[in-house]
Design a protein around this motif. Structure first.
Motif: not given
Length: 420
Positions: A103, A240, A269-270
């Motif tokens: 990513y 992640e 990301p969260h």
């Protein structure tokens, strides 16, 4: 004059600073240097400090030097930097790191620092809430210990297991953590052990950190310095699973530690770090910290983007050659053993067998006498958390490396116990 001398002054030694500085590698190296024979005729060989940049074999790429010169002469980078770095530098680092990932990293998550060391200082400062503790590997890179001590952040040590290729003792990690544990540090490729963690083991570490609800600090200053069977895999691949703060620099891969250009990347990301308020705390510490030199930031797009792969492959092969020689020579010395061949970074850990030596009390005594008798400096293991071990740096010129091991062998033979 008498009145001045008798007056009580309200300042003096700072016990916290004294305690913190006593943990540093520099303190140990200064001790060893003080034991050198001033009348010695042989040059000092340093296998205790990981800085190969003075050696022609490990000189930096000329294109990197040109990039610095061009940035200075352009006069575009004479101004103050923004706190997290100038935009072109943050963008360049994000693109560089994203090359090996599944990513894209956002430039907004990149914070440019004055070397990886300043990134450690900022991060530890932001984590040091009253009563908090942090999990550090043993053996360790001592700057984490020093900064944690200075910030009065409790340190708890988990072992790296030599019998398992220096993998993390994950059972110990779980046993050490409690509701005051804020983070775990993982150094990969590893200083001081010379191992490289497999993708499977990195995932297990990430899953353990997630289970414990703690931040994962991934020190990857030796990124891509993997010359064994295991390829380098960034912990960024597991963001992640658990929030990751990634630390890195150009110091090792380009052999320019004195340029003091590093980075700290928040991979969240969260939005766990953001929602908890930690990102804001980190930003607040960055805002009261010194900025990285702007002309070096200005050169970063050129350095990261245009250094040819041949430069890296040649240097990596030279490091591999040094590691092979180091391992082969260690195997010839009965009083030291190396659990596994180094496969990354610039170091290996070897264990002392004191029962085979006479007139040697421990690792520090061994290294002090070695410095005095052979003008050879090797770091005692206690400096990185393992008493009666040694940390050996192999990133020097080959002739010096071979000469250094010859001196080490002579010293060990001279101090070996005589058979009855």
């Amino acid at each position: 004059m008498g009145e001045i001398g008798a007056k009580r002054w309200n300042f003096g030694a700072n016990e916290v600073v004294e305690r913190s500085s006593s943990l540093s590698i520099r303190e140990y190296l200064n001790t060893l240097i003080s034991n050198l024979d001033e009348g010695g005729t042989r040059p000092v060989i340093a296998l205790g400090h990981g800085d190969p940049s003075p050696f022609p074999r490990f000189s930096t790429d000329p294109s990197a030097v040109k990039a610095i010169c061009d940035a200075v002469s352009s006069t575009k980078f004479n101004n103050y930097s923004s706190a997290s770095g100038i935009p072109v530098a943050r963008k360049a680092v994000a693109e560089y790191l994203s090359r090996d990932l599944s990513y894209q990293i956002s430039p907004n998550d990149v914070h440019i620092t004055s070397g990886c060391l300043q990134a450690i200082e900022i991060l530890i400062s932001a984590l040091a809430n009253p009563g908090a503790n942090i999990l550090l590997p043993r053996p360790t890179y001592p700057m984490y210990d020093s900064r944690a001590s200075f910030s009065q952040l409790e340190v708890r040590y988990f072992d790296l297991l030599p019998e398992n290729g220096w993998d993390v003792d994950l059972d110990a990690v779980e046993a050490l953590a409690d509701d005051k544990t804020v983070a775990i540090v993982v150094v990969n490729p590893c200083n001081p052990c010379g191992n490289v963690f497999s993708r499977q083991h990195l995932q297990k570490i990430a899953e353990t950190a997630c289970k414990l609800g703690i931040l994962l600090i991934a020190d990857e200053v030796y990124d891509h310095y993997a010359f064994g069977d295991k390829p380098f895999v960034s912990m960024a691949e597991f963001a992640e699973i658990v929030p990751v703060v990634l630390l890195g620099a150009i110091s090792k891969r380009w052999f320019v530690p004195g340029w003091r250009l590093g980075w700290m990347v928040t991979l969240d990301p969260h939005c766990i770090m953001k929602d908890s308020g930690f990102v804001q705390s980190l930003t607040n510490v960055i805002n009261i910290s010194t900025d990285a030199v702007t002309f070096i930031q200005g050169a970063i797009p050129e350095i990261l983007g245009n250094t040819k792969e041949e430069f890296f492959s040649v240097k990596l092969e030279r490091m591999r050659e040094c590691a092979e020689i180091c391992y082969e020579e260690v195997m010839k010395i009965p009083c030291i053993t190396c659990p596994s061949k180094p496969e990354g970074s610039m170091f290996t850990m070897v264990k002392l067998n004191l029962s085979l030596l006479e007139d040697i009390s421990d690792d520090l005594d061994f290294c002090c006498k070695l410095a005095k008798e052979e003008s050879l400096i090797i770091l005692p293991g206690r400096a990185v958390g393992l008493k009666n071990w040694l940390r050996i740096t192999f990133a020097i010129e080959l002739d010096l490396l071979i000469d250094g091991f010859s001196r080490l062998k002579n010293f060990s033979q001279r101090h070996s116990k005589k058979k009855p």
